[in-house]
Design a protein around this motif. Structure first.
Motif, PDB file in Angstrom:
ATOM      1  N   MET A   1      13.535  39.952  13.242  1.00  0.00           N
ATOM      2  CA  MET A   1      13.379  39.076  12.092  1.00  0.00           C
ATOM      3  C   MET A   1      14.613  39.203  11.215  1.00  0.00           C
ATOM      4  SD  MET A   1      10.267  38.753   9.435  1.00  0.00           S
ATOM      5  CE  MET A   1      10.364  37.596   8.096  1.00  0.00           C
ATOM      6  N   VAL A   2      15.157  38.071  10.812  1.00  0.00           N
ATOM      7  CA  VAL A   2      16.406  38.030  10.051  1.00  0.00           C
ATOM      8  C   VAL A   2      16.158  37.294   8.745  1.00  0.00           C
ATOM      9  CG1 VAL A   2      18.818  37.266  10.066  1.00  0.00           C
ATOM     10  CG2 VAL A   2      17.704  37.941  12.213  1.00  0.00           C
ATOM     11  N   GLY A   3      16.551  37.900   7.624  1.00  0.00           N
ATOM     12  CA  GLY A   3      16.375  37.228   6.341  1.00  0.00           C
ATOM     13  C   GLY A   3      16.861  38.080   5.190  1.00  0.00           C
ATOM     14  N   TYR A   4      16.623  37.583   3.978  1.00  0.00           N
ATOM     15  CA  TYR A   4      17.038  38.290   2.763  1.00  0.00           C
ATOM     16  C   TYR A   4      15.983  39.353   2.414  1.00  0.00           C
ATOM     17  CZ  TYR A   4      20.048  34.152   2.222  1.00  0.00           C
ATOM     18  OH  TYR A   4      20.966  33.151   2.418  1.00  0.00           O
ATOM     19  N   LEU A   5      15.843  40.327   3.273  1.00  0.00           N
ATOM     20  CA  LEU A   5      14.718  41.252   3.179  1.00  0.00           C
ATOM     21  C   LEU A   5      14.795  42.203   1.999  1.00  0.00           C
ATOM     22  CD1 LEU A   5      14.466  41.940   6.991  1.00  0.00           C
ATOM     23  CD2 LEU A   5      12.762  40.754   5.599  1.00  0.00           C
ATOM     24  N   LEU A   6      15.972  42.371   1.402  1.00  0.00           N
ATOM     25  CA  LEU A   6      16.112  43.254   0.239  1.00  0.00           C
ATOM     26  C   LEU A   6      16.258  42.495  -1.073  1.00  0.00           C
ATOM     27  CD1 LEU A   6      18.536  46.024   1.599  1.00  0.00           C
ATOM     28  CD2 LEU A   6      16.022  46.000   1.578  1.00  0.00           C
ATOM     29  N   SER A   7      16.216  41.183  -1.011  1.00  0.00           N
ATOM     30  CA  SER A   7      16.464  40.394  -2.220  1.00  0.00           C
ATOM     31  C   SER A   7      15.168  40.060  -2.949  1.00  0.00           C
ATOM     32  CB  SER A   7      17.192  39.103  -1.862  1.00  0.00           C
ATOM     33  OG  SER A   7      17.373  38.324  -3.036  1.00  0.00           O
ATOM     34  N   GLU A   8      15.261  40.004  -4.285  1.00  0.00           N
ATOM     35  CA  GLU A   8      14.104  39.662  -5.105  1.00  0.00           C
ATOM     36  C   GLU A   8      13.856  38.166  -5.198  1.00  0.00           C
ATOM     37  OE1 GLU A   8      17.642  39.973  -7.952  1.00  0.00           O
ATOM     38  OE2 GLU A   8      16.927  40.959  -6.133  1.00  0.00           O
ATOM     39  N   ILE A   9      14.737  37.341  -4.629  1.00  0.00           N
ATOM     40  CA  ILE A   9      14.544  35.896  -4.722  1.00  0.00           C
ATOM     41  C   ILE A   9      13.333  35.476  -3.892  1.00  0.00           C
ATOM     42  CG2 ILE A   9      17.004  35.527  -5.099  1.00  0.00           C
ATOM     43  CD1 ILE A   9      17.135  34.420  -2.207  1.00  0.00           C
ATOM     44  N   GLY A  10      12.885  34.227  -4.086  1.00  0.00           N
ATOM     45  CA  GLY A  10      11.702  33.747  -3.401  1.00  0.00           C
ATOM     46  C   GLY A  10      11.797  33.817  -1.888  1.00  0.00           C
ATOM     47  N   LEU A  11      12.973  33.488  -1.335  1.00  0.00           N
ATOM     48  CA  LEU A  11      13.140  33.560   0.115  1.00  0.00           C
ATOM     49  C   LEU A  11      13.026  35.000   0.622  1.00  0.00           C
ATOM     50  CD1 LEU A  11      16.042  31.002   0.668  1.00  0.00           C
ATOM     51  CD2 LEU A  11      13.707  30.808   1.562  1.00  0.00           C
ATOM     52  N   GLY A  12      13.453  35.951  -0.205  1.00  0.00           N
ATOM     53  CA  GLY A  12      13.308  37.347   0.173  1.00  0.00           C
ATOM     54  C   GLY A  12      11.855  37.771   0.190  1.00  0.00           C
ATOM     55  N   GLU A  13      11.108  37.370  -0.832  1.00  0.00           N
ATOM     56  CA  GLU A  13       9.688  37.710  -0.887  1.00  0.00           C
ATOM     57  C   GLU A  13       8.925  37.021   0.245  1.00  0.00           C
ATOM     58  OE1 GLU A  13       6.243  39.625  -2.599  1.00  0.00           O
ATOM     59  OE2 GLU A  13       8.384  40.025  -2.375  1.00  0.00           O
TER      60      GLU A  13
END
Length: 348
Positions: A1-13
């Motif tokens: 799985m690839v994504g903004y996993l450490l970011s607080e933005i909506g896409l990260g959540e």
């Protein structure tokens, strides 16, 4: 799985919640974080991160605007699926070729699914966005003023989020200035001085309005949500609206524009959908908005809803119960995990 996993933005959540669904279904998963400079405040998955995956399927989570860039980063031999977020019913014709970088698409809502099916030829499956759900909807908050909450990220484009609409509806619903009500506006992001100044000027029109303009911890955000009774989103469009879904799950009355991804879970039975008229996206209001459309919410209708809740707070409870049941069926990590497992089985 690839994504903004450490970011607080909506896409990260959204990506972290999708991980919870994969975990609920006991699907072996390697997590690959995509760094987002200055927006890496969520470390809960850090111990599980790897530099690259080794499974037969790569699942990438991002907005449609980033599909081309993520195809180049993640699509390296295995089957490649993109979990797509987008806030408009169309994309520019010039974007269509970039969808060819993935083998299939999963959509968090019917709104996004319909967009994907209209602009490309790869398989598209509806996989609802997972959310955290208490075992039962919490009881209504007791005592104090009726507290209304709206939230937005300046980086998600103010024109789309339309926080001004929530202000205008609040002021129209409670014009005397003596009603026992409060409006809390939770903001964050790297907006220009002009955008922040505009929000400050609107908030200054009523002493009952308060702006919290900073990134807060998960616990502090939970406390802000817990102290409210009504969640308002007079958006012009949403691909999903995690804020609306989480508020409904936590027992809040949700008042939201009846357009976009919220239509999957916000109905007359589960909340308070707001009428709208269709308008063209103005130049510069949203990337990829050329020739597309979104919603202009009916502020008078939203104000009437807020007033009705103030006059009859007991109207919240049955909608919350129905909303929690709907989310449990469709959006719990267990339900979403089962859907993903079914798709993986169907794909061999």
């Amino acid at each position: 799985m690839v994504g903004y996993l450490l970011s607080e933005i909506g896409l990260g959540e959204a990506a972290r919640l999708l991980v919870s669904a994969l975990d609920a279904a006991s699907i072996p998963t390697s997590l690959v974080n995509v760094p987002l400079a200055g927006r890496q405040a969520e470390g809960m998955l850090r111990p599980r991160l790897v530099s690259s995956g080794g499974h037969r399927l790569a699942l990438t989570v991002s907005g449609a605007l980033e599909i081309g860039a993520f195809a180049g980063r993640a699509c390296r031999g295995q089957q490649n699926v993109h979990y797509t977020f987008w806030e408009l019913p169309t994309v520019p014709d010039s974007w269509r070729a970039m969808f060819d970088g993935f083998d299939a698409f999963w959509a968090p809502t019917t709104f996004v699914r319909d967009m994907l099916m209209s602009v490309q030829k790869r398989p598209v499956h509806l996989v609802p966005q997972a959310i955290r759900l208490p075992a039962a909807p919490p009881p209504p908050r007791a005592g104090g003023p009726l507290r209304v909450l709206t939230l937005f990220d300046y980086d998600s484009y103010v024109a789309r989020k339309n926080p001004q609409g929530a202000f205008e509806a609040f002021l129209a619903a409670f014009p005397a200035g003596t009603e026992d009500v409060e409006l809390v506006v939770k903001a964050r992001g790297t907006a220009s001085f002009e955008a922040r100044a505009a929000i400050a000027r609107i908030a200054a029109r009523d002493r009952r309005a308060r702006v919290i303009d900073r990134t807060v911890s998960r616990d502090e955000m939970g406390a802000i949500m817990e102290r409210c009774d009504v969640f308002v989103s007079l958006h012009r469009s949403e691909g999903f609206s995690l804020g609306c879904a989480e508020a409904l799950a936590l027992g809040k009355a949700v008042v939201a524009t009846d357009f976009g991804g919220t239509q999957d879970f916000l109905t007359e039975e589960t909340g308070f959908p707001v009428r709208f008229r269709q308008i063209a996206v103005r130049a510069g209001d949203y990337p990829g908005g050329e020739g597309s459309y979104w919603a202009e919410p009916d502020i008078a209708h939203a104000a009437a809803i807020l007033r009705s809740i103030y006059d009859d707070p007991a109207s919240i409870a049955p909608k919350v119960r129905a909303g929690h049941a709907l989310l449990q069926r469709n959006n719990s990590p267990e339900a979403v995990g089962a859907r993903i497992r079914s798709l993986l089985g169907a794909d061999g």
